[in-house]
Design a protein around this motif. Structure first.
Motif, PDB file in Angstrom:
ATOM      1  N   ILE A 124      62.881  32.090  13.674  1.00 32.22           N
ATOM      2  CA  ILE A 124      61.569  32.697  13.440  1.00 32.22           C
ATOM      3  C   ILE A 124      61.169  32.411  11.990  1.00 32.22           C
ATOM      4  N   ILE A 125      60.131  31.621  11.847  1.00 32.19           N
ATOM      5  CA  ILE A 125      59.621  31.324  10.506  1.00 32.19           C
ATOM      6  C   ILE A 125      58.113  31.554  10.504  1.00 32.19           C
ATOM      7  N   GLN A 126      57.685  32.458   9.641  1.00 26.66           N
ATOM      8  CA  GLN A 126      56.244  32.710   9.573  1.00 26.66           C
ATOM      9  C   GLN A 126      55.550  31.644   8.726  1.00 26.66           C
ATOM     10  N   PRO A 127      54.327  31.286   9.082  1.00 28.94           N
ATOM     11  CA  PRO A 127      53.594  30.312   8.269  1.00 28.94           C
ATOM     12  C   PRO A 127      53.175  30.939   6.938  1.00 28.94           C
ATOM     13  N   ALA A 128      52.505  30.163   6.131  1.00 33.63           N
ATOM     14  CA  ALA A 128      52.179  30.655   4.796  1.00 33.63           C
ATOM     15  C   ALA A 128      50.887  30.000   4.312  1.00 33.63           C
ATOM     16  N   ILE A 129      50.392  30.480   3.184  1.00 29.46           N
ATOM     17  CA  ILE A 129      49.157  29.913   2.636  1.00 29.46           C
ATOM     18  C   ILE A 129      49.421  29.287   1.264  1.00 29.46           C
ATOM     19  N   ASP A 130      48.543  28.361   0.925  1.00 29.36           N
ATOM     20  CA  ASP A 130      48.611  27.675  -0.362  1.00 29.36           C
ATOM     21  C   ASP A 130      47.687  28.418  -1.328  1.00 29.36           C
ATOM     22  N   ALA A 131      48.272  28.948  -2.390  1.00 27.61           N
ATOM     23  CA  ALA A 131      47.485  29.789  -3.305  1.00 27.61           C
ATOM     24  C   ALA A 131      46.537  28.984  -4.192  1.00 27.61           C
ATOM     25  N   PHE A 132      46.694  27.655  -4.194  1.00 24.56           N
ATOM     26  CA  PHE A 132      45.962  26.871  -5.191  1.00 24.56           C
ATOM     27  C   PHE A 132      44.901  25.936  -4.608  1.00 24.56           C
ATOM     28  N   THR A 133      44.631  26.044  -3.319  1.00 24.75           N
ATOM     29  CA  THR A 133      43.568  25.216  -2.745  1.00 24.75           C
ATOM     30  C   THR A 133      42.222  25.917  -2.936  1.00 24.75           C
ATOM     31  N   ASP A 134      41.137  25.205  -2.624  1.00 24.06           N
ATOM     32  CA  ASP A 134      39.801  25.811  -2.730  1.00 24.06           C
ATOM     33  C   ASP A 134      39.674  27.064  -1.877  1.00 24.06           C
ATOM     34  N   LYS A 135      40.444  27.112  -0.818  1.00 25.26           N
ATOM     35  CA  LYS A 135      40.370  28.239   0.101  1.00 25.26           C
ATOM     36  C   LYS A 135      40.890  29.524  -0.550  1.00 25.26           C
ATOM     37  N   ASN A 136      41.848  29.375  -1.452  1.00 23.60           N
ATOM     38  CA  ASN A 136      42.535  30.567  -1.964  1.00 23.60           C
ATOM     39  C   ASN A 136      42.583  30.719  -3.472  1.00 23.60           C
ATOM     40  N   ARG A 137      42.249  29.667  -4.221  1.00 24.88           N
ATOM     41  CA  ARG A 137      42.416  29.756  -5.673  1.00 24.88           C
ATOM     42  C   ARG A 137      41.465  30.796  -6.254  1.00 24.88           C
ATOM     43  N   ASP A 138      41.819  31.253  -7.447  1.00 28.01           N
ATOM     44  CA  ASP A 138      40.928  32.187  -8.141  1.00 28.01           C
ATOM     45  C   ASP A 138      39.581  31.522  -8.365  1.00 28.01           C
ATOM     46  N   LEU A 139      38.518  32.288  -8.229  1.00 21.04           N
ATOM     47  CA  LEU A 139      37.177  31.759  -8.485  1.00 21.04           C
ATOM     48  C   LEU A 139      36.531  32.555  -9.613  1.00 21.04           C
ATOM     49  N   SER A 140      35.726  31.880 -10.409  1.00 18.09           N
ATOM     50  CA  SER A 140      34.981  32.598 -11.453  1.00 18.09           C
ATOM     51  C   SER A 140      33.794  33.300 -10.800  1.00 18.09           C
ATOM     52  N   ASP A 141      33.236  34.275 -11.498  1.00 16.59           N
ATOM     53  CA  ASP A 141      32.057  34.974 -10.977  1.00 16.59           C
ATOM     54  C   ASP A 141      30.928  33.973 -10.726  1.00 16.59           C
ATOM     55  N   LYS A 142      30.851  32.982 -11.628  1.00 15.49           N
ATOM     56  CA  LYS A 142      29.783  31.981 -11.512  1.00 15.49           C
ATOM     57  C   LYS A 142      29.938  31.213 -10.187  1.00 15.49           C
ATOM     58  N   GLU A 143      31.167  30.827  -9.900  1.00 15.05           N
ATOM     59  CA  GLU A 143      31.416  30.076  -8.654  1.00 15.05           C
ATOM     60  C   GLU A 143      31.093  30.940  -7.429  1.00 15.05           C
ATOM     61  N   ILE A 144      31.484  32.207  -7.500  1.00 15.63           N
ATOM     62  CA  ILE A 144      31.228  33.107  -6.360  1.00 15.63           C
ATOM     63  C   ILE A 144      29.721  33.270  -6.157  1.00 15.63           C
ATOM     64  N   ASN A 145      29.028  33.542  -7.243  1.00 15.53           N
ATOM     65  CA  ASN A 145      27.577  33.755  -7.129  1.00 15.53           C
ATOM     66  C   ASN A 145      26.854  32.520  -6.604  1.00 15.53           C
ATOM     67  N   LYS A 146      27.349  31.356  -7.031  1.00  8.45           N
ATOM     68  CA  LYS A 146      26.731  30.112  -6.570  1.00  8.45           C
ATOM     69  C   LYS A 146      26.818  30.007  -5.044  1.00  8.45           C
ATOM     70  N   GLU A 147      27.983  30.367  -4.510  1.00  9.86           N
ATOM     71  CA  GLU A 147      28.166  30.276  -3.053  1.00  9.86           C
ATOM     72  C   GLU A 147      27.316  31.315  -2.324  1.00  9.86           C
ATOM     73  N   LEU A 148      27.255  32.519  -2.892  1.00 11.49           N
ATOM     74  CA  LEU A 148      26.434  33.566  -2.251  1.00 11.49           C
ATOM     75  C   LEU A 148      24.961  33.164  -2.266  1.00 11.49           C
ATOM     76  N   ASP A 149      24.538  32.582  -3.382  1.00 11.16           N
ATOM     77  CA  ASP A 149      23.140  32.122  -3.485  1.00 11.16           C
ATOM     78  C   ASP A 149      22.856  31.054  -2.445  1.00 11.16           C
TER      79      ASP A 149
END
Lengths: 215, 412
Positions: free
Chosen positions: B184-209
């Motif tokens: 039994i091995i559970q899968p995992a996520i990559d913390a450093f891809t675009d899907k999961n990496r930290d985003l700046s407020d500017k990047e977040i707002n750009k996507e929401l806009d």
């Protein structure tokens, strides 16, 4: 301080999980399963809670009790199984015996035994462990503290829990070394008295560090 | 050296990463071949893209090959996939023959000198028939939930599975009861891809806009394909109940279209109809990874109301971002969320509505559960954990699957 200090060798115990092929969907099949599975499986399910991060003590019970609590909802037997403390058992065999006695008494009482649906069955697992040097050792208290901080959670598990159960040691490895090599009897004693039964491994490490800091 | 894996030290701690480096040394240099059916899209490809650099960084020789096949082969394997997920489609002996014949045409991709060959999912499964007596260990990695699968198809696949040295599953419920060891091995996520990496407020707002999302209104989000098993209609029902009691919120349903679900189009059509009637509901079709990341980071509550879920890495991704997830009490979701401690498990639309409302109106609880959710992922479901489990599996096979504790690198 006693004679020459024998360095403390830190080990890791890394574990991978396998399915035993045995599962339970009721208290009676849980009884049969506990009777049938290997000691490794009993050991696994009695200790898995130490690897479960949680902040509610309600979740801190062995896997058997937890499954009955969540999926069967029979609280009196849950409480009894949750109180089987592996550290008060001399061996895994004794642990198994206690679990079976409680279940047998409960089942013999004529209680209605519900079954769970297939997706909520209990799966008896076991682990394969590899014990190997962590790559560092300590010769004094300062180094020992640094190494504890640097230790993987699996190393804490090995020295505080597993080596005691596997090799029948009366005391955890840290306390034994602190006392025998550094004469740090008070720290050794306090580490030995950390209540493992109601903790997870991250909390245990934090408490050891506090004790080593002399707080 | 070890730079790729050491990136994770800041998240997981030095001790956990050192453990993996030590284990890799204990295993020694080995050659590993992965075989699956696609390099693009899908969870398997995503996992391989992230794990292979980590394995290579630890000194292993890792390759990844893909079986080829014509359109009809992939039609067959898609059918298999759907049948294993509980959809009834008849399979006759001709179909099985075509499947085996196509896999046979791929025999030349099998490495002659790999120490371990990992076959992912049912598509390349019969490659095992070409197994040589050269000491290579063969591992079948099953990424899917087969609990509702057709027993006849499972029985047919078992003839191949049982020839492997072992098989690996996300959860014990998904095992095939094979004769060999089932890990039994559970899968995992990559913390450093675009899907999961930290985003700046500017990047977040750009996507929401970009999607015209008002960040002032609390966001309830489900990220998933628009198919029946992901239950977007159930999410809409629950959301409407939350709005009915006057709690302010907007619902975003974001995800790709279900190309392998025969009923996927109908589900999307119904979801779009519902959304047209309610301005608080936004449908975002196939947003890029960075947009999903931004949405998850902006959400007040993340929901995963799947009817079934193999593991639910989308839940892992949400939890990693410190979000309390309201998830169905099924499959891998149940494995990840501790009810009331790192999110909520629910069984009904009413339960979903109740928990969404609770989280929207109790920010302290929301934050506390979210913090615990992030810790859970960091401790259990990041890529190095997955790599560690694979190394342990290889060690286990190297030691002939010995039970109990094995002592390495020290005198007994």
């Amino acid at each position: 301080m006693m004679g020459k200090v024998k360095p403390f060798q830190f080990y890791n115990e890394s574990r991978i999980t396998t399915f035993t092929g045995i599962k339970a969907n009721s208290l009676s099949s849980m009884y049969k399963g506990i009777h049938k599975v290997s000691e490794e499986s009993i050991f696994f399910h009695m200790h898995q809670c130490y690897f479960r991060p949680h902040f509610s003590p309600a979740d801190n019970m062995n896997d058997f009790a937890r499954w009955i609590w969540i999926h069967i909802g029979e609280y009196s037997i849950t409480e009894k199984l949750a109180m089987v403390d592996p550290f008060l058992c001399d061996s895994v065999r004794e642990c198994r015996k206690k679990l079976l006695t409680y279940l047998k008494d409960y089942l013999g009482g004529g209680a209605f035994i519900p079954r769970v649906s297939r997706d909520k069955e209990f799966y008896f697992l076991e682990s394969k462990s590899f014990i190997y040097p962590a790559g560092f050792e300590a010769k004094n208290l300062n180094e020992f503290r640094k190494c504890i901080q640097l230790s993987a959670i699996n190393s804490i598990f090995y020295h505080m829990i597993s080596s005691r159960m596997r090799y029948g040691h009366k005391i955890n490895d840290y306390s034994a070394w602190l006392s025998e090599n550094l004469s740090e009897n008070e720290k050794a004693e306090r580490i030995a008295h950390i209540n493992l039964f109601s903790s997870n491994l991250w909390d245990i490490r934090d408490r050891i560090l506090v004790i080593l800091d002399g707080k | 050296m070890n730079n790729e894996i050491k990136k994770y030290e800041s998240l997981m701690g030095k001790g956990e990463i050192n453990e993996i480096i030590s284990l890799a040394k204990e295993l020694g240099p080995v050659k590993i071949q992965n075989i699956n059916s696609t390099k693009q899209g899908g969870g398997v490809a995503e996992l391989l893209i992230s794990t292979i650099p980590l394995f290579q960084n630890l000194g292993f020789d890792v390759s990844w090959d893909v079986i080829s096949g014509n359109h009809s082969f992939f039609e067959i394997t898609k059918k298999f996939h759907n049948i294993l997920h509980g959809i009834h489609i008849p399979i006759n002996p001709q179909i099985r023959k075509k499947y085996e014949k196509n896999v046979k045409a791929n025999y030349e991709i099998i490495s002659d000198d790999a120490d371990f060959i990992i076959i992912h999912d049912p598509q390349p499964l019969p490659l095992i028939m070409k197994r040589k007596d050269n000491g290579t260990k063969w591992i079948w990695r099953c990424h899917i939930d087969v609990t509702e699968g057709d027993k006849r198809l499972i029985g047919y696949l078992r003839q191949f599975i049982d020839r492997y040295d072992c098989s690996v599953y996300h959860l014990p419920n998904y095992t095939f009861s094979s004769f060999h060891d089932e890990y039994i091995i559970q899968p995992a996520i990559d913390a450093f891809t675009d899907k999961n990496r930290d985003l700046s407020d500017k990047e977040i707002n750009k996507e929401l806009d970009r999607y015209e999302i008002d960040p002032e209104i609390p966001i309830v989000l489900q990220v998933s394909r628009f198919d029946k098993l992901k239950n977007p209609l159930g999410v809409i029902k629950a959301f409407q109940k939350v709005r009915d009691v006057g709690v302010s919120a907007q619902l975003i349903l974001a995800g790709g279209e279900a190309d392998d679900d025969p009923e996927g189009d109908k589900v999307l059509e119904r979801v779009e109809k519902k959304a047209q009637k309610n301005p608080d509901i936004h449908i975002l079709k196939s947003p890029p990874d960075i947009a999903v990341n931004a949405l998850q980071r902006s959400a007040s509550v993340i929901v995963q109301r799947s009817i079934r879920e193999g593991f639910g890495l989308v839940v892992t991704e949400a939890m990693f971002k410190g979000k309390a997830v309201v998830g169905s009490n099924v499959g891998g979701i149940r494995k990840q969320i501790i009810h009331g401690e790192s999110g909520f498990l629910v069984e009904t639309d009413e339960g979903t509505a109740y928990r969404i409302q609770q989280l929207l109106t109790n920010p302290e609880l929301n934050e506390k559960l979210g913090e615990e959710a992030r810790k859970t992922v960091i401790k259990n479901f990041l890529m190095p954990n997955l790599v560690k489990n694979w190394i342990l599996l290889f060690l286990s096979l190297k030691h002939d699957g010995r039970k109990g504790a094995v002592r390495l690198g020290m005198s007994e």
